[in-house]
Design a protein around this motif. Structure first.
Motif, mmCIF file in Angstrom:
data_model
loop_
_atom_site.group_PDB
_atom_site.id
_atom_site.type_symbol
_atom_site.label_atom_id
_atom_site.label_comp_id
_atom_site.label_asym_id
_atom_site.label_seq_id
_atom_site.Cartn_x
_atom_site.Cartn_y
_atom_site.Cartn_z
ATOM 1 N N ILE A 174 0.849 -1.197 0.000
ATOM 2 C CA ILE A 174 0.000 0.000 0.000
ATOM 3 C C ILE A 174 0.882 1.244 0.000
ATOM 4 O O ILE A 174 0.655 2.188 -0.765
ATOM 5 C CB ILE A 174 -0.946 -0.007 1.231
ATOM 6 N N LEU A 175 1.927 1.229 0.827
ATOM 7 C CA LEU A 175 2.866 2.352 0.861
ATOM 8 C C LEU A 175 3.591 2.512 -0.463
ATOM 9 O O LEU A 175 3.863 3.630 -0.897
ATOM 10 C CB LEU A 175 3.872 2.150 1.986
ATOM 11 N N ALA A 214 1.312 4.559 -2.665
ATOM 12 C CA ALA A 214 0.438 5.582 -2.085
ATOM 13 C C ALA A 214 0.779 6.983 -2.585
ATOM 14 O O ALA A 214 -0.081 7.863 -2.631
ATOM 15 C CB ALA A 214 0.528 5.536 -0.556
ATOM 16 N N CYS A 227 7.054 6.997 5.755
ATOM 17 C CA CYS A 227 5.787 7.724 5.949
ATOM 18 C C CYS A 227 6.048 9.102 6.550
ATOM 19 O O CYS A 227 5.460 10.106 6.116
ATOM 20 C CB CYS A 227 4.856 6.930 6.860
ATOM 21 N N GLY A 286 -3.164 1.206 -2.469
ATOM 22 C CA GLY A 286 -2.413 2.401 -2.074
ATOM 23 C C GLY A 286 -2.821 3.656 -2.818
ATOM 24 O O GLY A 286 -3.197 4.664 -2.202
ATOM 25 N N ALA A 346 -4.985 6.813 -1.295
ATOM 26 C CA ALA A 346 -4.349 8.131 -1.285
ATOM 27 C C ALA A 346 -5.167 9.143 -2.073
ATOM 28 O O ALA A 346 -5.312 10.305 -1.655
ATOM 29 C CB ALA A 346 -2.942 8.034 -1.851
ATOM 30 N N VAL A 383 -2.655 11.140 4.326
ATOM 31 C CA VAL A 383 -2.478 9.847 3.661
ATOM 32 C C VAL A 383 -1.452 8.993 4.396
ATOM 33 O O VAL A 383 -1.671 7.794 4.647
ATOM 34 C CB VAL A 383 -2.048 10.059 2.193
ATOM 35 N N GLU A 412 -1.504 5.452 6.586
ATOM 36 C CA GLU A 412 -0.627 4.342 6.217
ATOM 37 C C GLU A 412 0.243 3.903 7.386
ATOM 38 O O GLU A 412 0.492 2.702 7.582
ATOM 39 C CB GLU A 412 0.248 4.750 5.024
ATOM 40 N N GLY A 444 -5.905 7.608 -8.935
ATOM 41 C CA GLY A 444 -5.796 6.481 -8.009
ATOM 42 C C GLY A 444 -6.717 5.344 -8.388
ATOM 43 O O GLY A 444 -6.357 4.169 -8.247
#
Length: 409
Positions: free
Chosen positions: A11-12, A15, A76, A137, A141, A155, A159, A238
């Motif tokens: 996901i990161l 993102a 992050c 992700g 976001a 966001v 995360e 996205g």
């Protein structure tokens, strides 16, 4: 539970995709610089893969995954406070290192917890966790950045919370440390046992073009979409990335009972059609064609990834599996780092239509070559290892004698 850390880190990994338009506006940088920022993610990932696969097989999954998650949390924090290109590069570099650890140690941990008799299911779950996270992700976001204040901060706060739950999942993961340390270099180009090289070649031939196609969509897709639709909507950008990876996830469940050779051929075909459609999209200014290209790119990556992981899972002993996963990803991400950067700089000098066209033609040729490699070695890639094998067959493929406890916790 073992698959959640893979999903959380992926996901990161994407993102930031819908947020680059905000950073471009506030900081100011070109499409070429944008692809360089993306490439530092690849650099971090490749560097991590040189170490994490071997390290995980020697000292265990948890000692590799926990530092990786800590680095993801640091990324992050840097993303949330970034005000320069250098900060974005560092954040992407940290993200790449974390992802490299997850695609080797994390995906091997999924196989370890599943047990040798469920290796095909483990390959499916690990692959789907990766592509689903990669798609979730940018969608998350995009939506959060347009509905909540301080978009580039909110966001990554969300995360960070997800990564915190992944840390708990790793701590509770029922995996054992290796019984005895193995000899040899701790950092090296990851590989597979000599007798399994053909499986790595076959997986790479399809997976590398597939992940390069999705990398292009992630790096330059939002710019193309905004130009074609005359919109800067981060939710739309996205959503396109999410749809691409949702396709990659769904198609793997659809083909899970097919022979591996069929899966690999379908993956190469998907990437070839994706690049054909991309060329049509940029030369006719067609947003629907671009979206179709993204969906086909997801198909190509998903099938190439599943086919490659299944080939390795069915033949590589458990004590070399994380390194084998690293080897597959090194081969794929190397191409994914080079071609999109070249396309970005070509787009700056020749225009995005010409840059994307040249990229599409080059990748299409590589996908066709991949299909020919699979056809030539169809007998080596065939079999039904995507299905559940008998327990005795699973023990045989791990090199363990019948009746042993294998590597199940």
């Amino acid at each position: 539970m073992a698959a959640w850390p893979v999903t959380a880190v992926f996901i990161l990994s994407n993102a930031a995709t819908p947020l680059y338009v905000l950073w471009q506006r506030d900081i100011g940088f070109s499409k070429g610089t944008l692809t360089v920022i993306f490439a530092f993610y690849i650099i971090g990932l490749l560097g991590s893969l040189l170490v994490s696969g071997v390290l995980s097989d020697r000292i265990g999954r948890k000692p590799v995954l926990l530092p990786a998650l800590a680095l993801a949390l640091a990324a992050c924090a840097i993303f949330a406070t970034a005000s320069t290109v250098a900060a974005l590069i560092v954040a992407r570099l940290f993200t790449g290192i974390a992802v490299g650890a997850v695609v080797s140690a994390g995906m091997a941990a999924v196989t370890d917890t599943a047990g040798p008799e469920r290796k095909p299911l483990a390959a499916l779950l690990a692959s789907c966790a990766m592509v689903f996270g990669a798609g979730l992700g940018p969608l998350l976001a995009g939506v959060l950045s347009e509905t909540l204040p301080a978009p580039t901060v909110t966001v990554f706060v969300v995360e960070a919370i997800l990564l915190g739950t992944a840390v708990l999942a790793v701590l509770l993961m029922p995996v054992r440390r290796p019984a005895a340390p193995r000899k040899g270099a701790w950092a090296r180009v990851p590989g597979v046992p000599r007798g399994n090289r053909i499986q790595l070649v076959l997986g790479t031939a399809v997976f590398a073009p597939g992940i390069t196609a999705t990398s292009f969509v992630l790096s330059l897709g939002p710019s193309l979409l905004s130009g074609l639709l005359d919109t800067t909507s981060r939710t739309i950008a996205g959503a396109m990335a999410f749809a691409m990876f949702l396709t990659a996830t769904g198609v793997q469940f659809t083909v899970r009972k097919l022979p591996r050779s069929t899966v690999l051929m379908a993956g190469a075909t998907g990437t070839t059609l994706s690049m054909t459609t991309l060329i049509i999209a940029v030369n006719t200014a067609s947003a629907p064609a671009l979206i179709v290209s993204a969906l086909l790119a997801g198909t190509g990556q998903g099938l190439g990834q599943l086919g490659g992981l299944s080939l390795l899972n069915s033949s590589i002993p458990s004590h070399r599996l994380a390194e084998a996963n690293a080897a597959l990803n090194v081969s794929g991400y190397t191409l994914a780092g080079i071609l999109p950067v070249a396309a970005g700089y070509l787009s700056d000098t020749m225009g995005i239509t010409n840059g994307a066209t040249l990229f599409g033609a080059a990748l299409m040729a590589l996908a066709v070559i991949g299909a020919l490699v699979v056809i030539r070695n169809r007998h080596r890639a065939s079999g039904r290892d995507l299905r559940e094998p008998p327990a005795c067959a699973a023990r045989f493929t791990t090199g363990l004698p019948p009746g042993t406890g294998s590597h199940r916790p």
